[in-house]
Design a protein around this motif. Structure first.
Motif, short mmCIF file in Angstrom:
data_model
loop_
_atom_site.label_atom_id
_atom_site.label_comp_id
_atom_site.label_asym_id
_atom_site.label_seq_id
_atom_site.Cartn_x
_atom_site.Cartn_y
_atom_site.Cartn_z
N ARG A 113 14.99 -10.29 -2.94
CA ARG A 113 13.83 -10.54 -3.80
C ARG A 113 12.54 -10.09 -3.11
NH1 ARG A 113 14.22 -16.58 -5.73
NH2 ARG A 113 14.61 -16.81 -3.53
N SER A 114 12.42 -10.34 -1.81
CA SER A 114 11.21 -9.92 -1.09
C SER A 114 11.11 -8.41 -1.03
CB SER A 114 11.22 -10.49 0.33
OG SER A 114 11.17 -11.88 0.30
N ALA A 151 12.42 -6.27 -3.18
CA ALA A 151 12.09 -5.79 -4.52
C ALA A 151 10.62 -6.01 -4.84
CB ALA A 151 12.97 -6.49 -5.56
N SER A 152 10.10 -7.18 -4.46
CA SER A 152 8.69 -7.47 -4.70
C SER A 152 7.79 -6.51 -3.92
CB SER A 152 8.38 -8.91 -4.32
OG SER A 152 7.02 -9.18 -4.43
N SER A 153 8.16 -6.21 -2.68
CA SER A 153 7.38 -5.28 -1.86
C SER A 153 7.38 -3.88 -2.47
CB SER A 153 7.95 -5.20 -0.45
OG SER A 153 8.03 -6.45 0.13
N LYS A 154 8.53 -3.45 -2.94
CA LYS A 154 8.62 -2.13 -3.55
C LYS A 154 7.80 -2.06 -4.84
CE LYS A 154 13.05 -0.72 -1.63
NZ LYS A 154 14.44 -0.37 -1.91
N GLU A 155 7.83 -3.15 -5.60
CA GLU A 155 7.05 -3.19 -6.83
C GLU A 155 5.55 -3.14 -6.53
OE1 GLU A 155 6.19 -6.41 -10.34
OE2 GLU A 155 8.21 -6.31 -9.52
N THR A 156 5.13 -3.90 -5.54
CA THR A 156 3.72 -3.89 -5.15
C THR A 156 3.31 -2.51 -4.64
OG1 THR A 156 3.86 -6.22 -4.57
CG2 THR A 156 2.01 -4.99 -3.66
N ALA A 165 4.61 0.32 -5.47
CA ALA A 165 4.56 1.24 -6.60
C ALA A 165 3.27 1.06 -7.39
CB ALA A 165 5.77 1.02 -7.51
N VAL A 166 2.87 -0.20 -7.58
CA VAL A 166 1.63 -0.46 -8.31
C VAL A 166 0.44 0.07 -7.54
CG1 VAL A 166 0.09 -2.29 -9.09
CG2 VAL A 166 2.52 -2.41 -9.63
N SER A 175 -0.05 3.88 -7.54
CA SER A 175 -0.55 4.52 -8.75
C SER A 175 -2.03 4.23 -8.99
CB SER A 175 0.26 4.05 -9.96
OG SER A 175 0.07 2.66 -10.16
#
Length: 163
Positions: free
Chosen positions: A126-127, A129-134, A136-137, A140
């Motif tokens: 989960r950490s 995935a959250s890091s990758k999502e952050t 990516a945001v 951009s």
């Protein structure tokens, strides 16, 4: 409204109706957000400091207990071997070999237990995935237009405040 009140409101970024301008609102929000982040970091540091002190005391007590246990092991081994000799009537060498075999058996069982537990350790999905999502945001996000036109200075020439 007096002239002094009118100039005071305009100095605070307010127009004649008492409303704040968009620029003043953004500046206030940015300042307050920055203060909030700094306060959150200070709180985290304080909590970590307390936790680190407790961990240091706990690890020191644990190491002292481990050292005392390690020092007591030969004494207890001799006591077990001599006690076994008096109970069974076996030779002293056989008693010491039996005690050594018991220790090897216990070490093997604990080693297998450790292997089973280590195989169950998984990465923090989960950490990650959250890091990758952050990332990516944030990847951009477009830079502010003033960032590219900073008076001919490169970004590394601009000194940032640590406070």
């Amino acid at each position: 409204m007096s002239a002094a009140d009118d100039s005071g409101n305009r100095g605070l970024g307010q127009d004649d109706d008492g409303n704040r301008s968009l620029g003043r609102l953004v500046a206030t929000a940015t300042t307050e957000l920055s203060a909030l982040v700094h306060d959150e970091i200070a709180l985290a540091k304080a909590e970590l400091r307390v936790g680190a002190k407790r961990a240091a005391v706990g690890s020191s007590a644990g190491m002292a207990a481990g050292v005392l246990l390690l020092f007591s092991l030969p004494v207890l081994s001799f006591a077990l071997a001599y006690g076994m000799r008096s109970w069974t009537g076996l030779g002293l060498a056989w008693c010491f070999l039996i005690v050594g075999g018991i220790y090897w058996l216990i070490a093997g069982i604990l080693g297998l237990l450790a292997m089973v537990k280590f195989k169950k350790v998984k990465p923090p999905k989960r950490s990650i995935a959250s890091s990758k999502e952050t990332a990516a945001v944030l990847g951009s996000v477009k830079p502010h237009p003033r960032a590219s036109s900073n008076g001919g200075r490169s970004a590394r020439d601009v000194t940032r405040s640590s406070a």
